[in-house]
Design a protein around this motif. Structure first.
Motif, PDB file in Angstrom:
ATOM      1  N   GLN A 186      50.093  17.005  30.466  1.00  0.00           N
ATOM      2  CA  GLN A 186      49.564  18.316  30.823  1.00  0.00           C
ATOM      3  C   GLN A 186      48.478  18.655  29.800  1.00  0.00           C
ATOM      4  O   GLN A 186      48.764  18.838  28.623  1.00  0.00           O
ATOM      5  N   LEU A 187      47.211  18.709  30.247  1.00  0.00           N
ATOM      6  CA  LEU A 187      46.098  18.879  29.321  1.00  0.00           C
ATOM      7  C   LEU A 187      45.188  20.025  29.757  1.00  0.00           C
ATOM      8  O   LEU A 187      45.067  20.323  30.952  1.00  0.00           O
ATOM      9  N   SER A 188      44.534  20.614  28.774  1.00  0.00           N
ATOM     10  CA  SER A 188      43.458  21.550  29.070  1.00  0.00           C
ATOM     11  C   SER A 188      42.206  20.752  29.408  1.00  0.00           C
ATOM     12  O   SER A 188      42.136  19.545  29.160  1.00  0.00           O
ATOM     13  N   LEU A 189      41.207  21.433  29.978  1.00  0.00           N
ATOM     14  CA  LEU A 189      39.962  20.751  30.303  1.00  0.00           C
ATOM     15  C   LEU A 189      39.307  20.198  29.043  1.00  0.00           C
ATOM     16  O   LEU A 189      38.785  19.077  29.043  1.00  0.00           O
ATOM     17  N   ALA A 190      39.368  20.954  27.944  1.00  0.00           N
ATOM     18  CA  ALA A 190      38.761  20.500  26.688  1.00  0.00           C
ATOM     19  C   ALA A 190      39.438  19.224  26.193  1.00  0.00           C
ATOM     20  O   ALA A 190      38.775  18.286  25.737  1.00  0.00           O
ATOM     21  N   SER A 191      40.768  19.169  26.298  1.00  0.00           N
ATOM     22  CA  SER A 191      41.483  17.975  25.859  1.00  0.00           C
ATOM     23  C   SER A 191      41.174  16.782  26.756  1.00  0.00           C
ATOM     24  O   SER A 191      41.032  15.652  26.284  1.00  0.00           O
ATOM     25  N   ALA A 192      41.049  17.034  28.059  1.00  0.00           N
ATOM     26  CA  ALA A 192      40.706  15.958  28.985  1.00  0.00           C
ATOM     27  C   ALA A 192      39.326  15.402  28.670  1.00  0.00           C
ATOM     28  O   ALA A 192      39.104  14.180  28.711  1.00  0.00           O
ATOM     29  N   GLN A 193      38.382  16.273  28.343  1.00  0.00           N
ATOM     30  CA  GLN A 193      37.039  15.821  27.992  1.00  0.00           C
ATOM     31  C   GLN A 193      37.044  15.041  26.682  1.00  0.00           C
ATOM     32  O   GLN A 193      36.302  14.058  26.533  1.00  0.00           O
ATOM     33  N   GLU A 194      37.885  15.460  25.743  1.00  0.00           N
ATOM     34  CA  GLU A 194      37.995  14.726  24.470  1.00  0.00           C
ATOM     35  C   GLU A 194      38.515  13.314  24.711  1.00  0.00           C
ATOM     36  O   GLU A 194      38.002  12.339  24.148  1.00  0.00           O
ATOM     37  N   SER A 232      42.659  13.924  37.402  1.00  0.00           N
ATOM     38  CA  SER A 232      43.713  14.898  37.684  1.00  0.00           C
ATOM     39  C   SER A 232      44.492  14.408  38.893  1.00  0.00           C
ATOM     40  O   SER A 232      44.010  14.467  40.031  1.00  0.00           O
TER      41      SER A 232
END
Length: 244
Positions: A186-194, A232
């Motif tokens: 379960q990730l935020s968009l910022a974490s997914a981009q990282e 996702s």
């Protein structure tokens, strides 16, 4: 702007940064100031002249060439017609994928049943498509950026789904150096981009190791393929178990 124009533009910028005028440079290389101005007004410059100017100005020629390469516009994707051209010729697509992995002409010919002439022809075709820039001695540089990706749901992705994915995942993944992982999170968009940036770095590491191991004999190397996907998504059978 073409590569020769970029080189001249970078060289001009480096001279300005070093405080070297056309007049000063002309005195150092034994030319008139007007001749030097005409030289820089052209769209090309002989390598011997470039080396002479760099030496006279105390500027590293390698640094000029590297800066020109870094300044060259690069694409993140191909166009639809470009991808269609690749999948219409599977051997051309093979050479394109090898180029993404920074394979040399010699490595491609050593590994696959392609003659040197065929491979050079494919490199020339990739140059015409704008995928690479073909250089002397059949060397090349990619015109794609480090963020390059195939078109979402485009011709190449369709080709991979039809011909590669099932074949790839039919393996046991239990050989030396092999691995298969499916990790939900379960990730935020910022974490997914990282994480997406780290995937790009992993691809760069693969290319680096590939270049490093080129010095080894053919018997000391084996073909490995890194197939990455990050999106996702959740397996439908798992989704059915979610709490309402």
């Amino acid at each position: 702007m073409s590569s020769p124009e970029l080189i001249i533009d970078v060289l001009r910028t480096q001279l300005r940064a070093a405080g070297i005028t056309y007049r000063t440079l002309a005195e150092r290389i034994g030319m008139s100031e007007s001749s030097v101005k005409r030289l820089f007004g052209q769209k090309d410059m002989a390598l011997s002249r470039l080396a002479q100017i760099c030496q006279a100005a105390g500027i590293g020629m390698d640094d000029v060439l590297r800066r020109a390469t870094d300044a060259r516009p690069q694409a993140d994707t191909l166009t639809l017609p470009q991808e269609k051209s690749l999948v219409s010729k599977p051997r051309l697509l093979l050479v394109a994928i090898c180029c993404l992995g920074h394979w040399s002409l010699e490595q491609v010919v050593e590994t696959y049943a392609l003659t040197e002439a065929e491979c050079i022809g494919f490199l020339a075709e990739l140059d015409r498509l704008g995928f690479i820039e073909l250089k002397p001695l059949n060397r090349y540089s990619l015109r794609m950026s480090n963020a390059f990706r195939w078109l979402p749901d485009g011709p190449v992705q369709h080709f991979f789904r039809e011909h590669a994915v099932e074949d790839y995942f039919s393996g046991r993944f239990d050989g030396a150096g092999e691995a298969l992982m499916c990790l939900p999170a379960q990730l935020s968009l910022a974490s997914a981009q990282e994480l997406n940036q780290k995937i790009g770095q992993l691809a760069a590491d693969l290319a680096r190791l590939h270049r490093h191991d080129r010095r080894l004999g053919a018997g000391e190397r084996d073909g490995y393929t890194l197939l990455l996907g990050f999106r996702s998504w959740e397996f439908a059978a798992f989704t059915a178990l979610r709490r309402t």
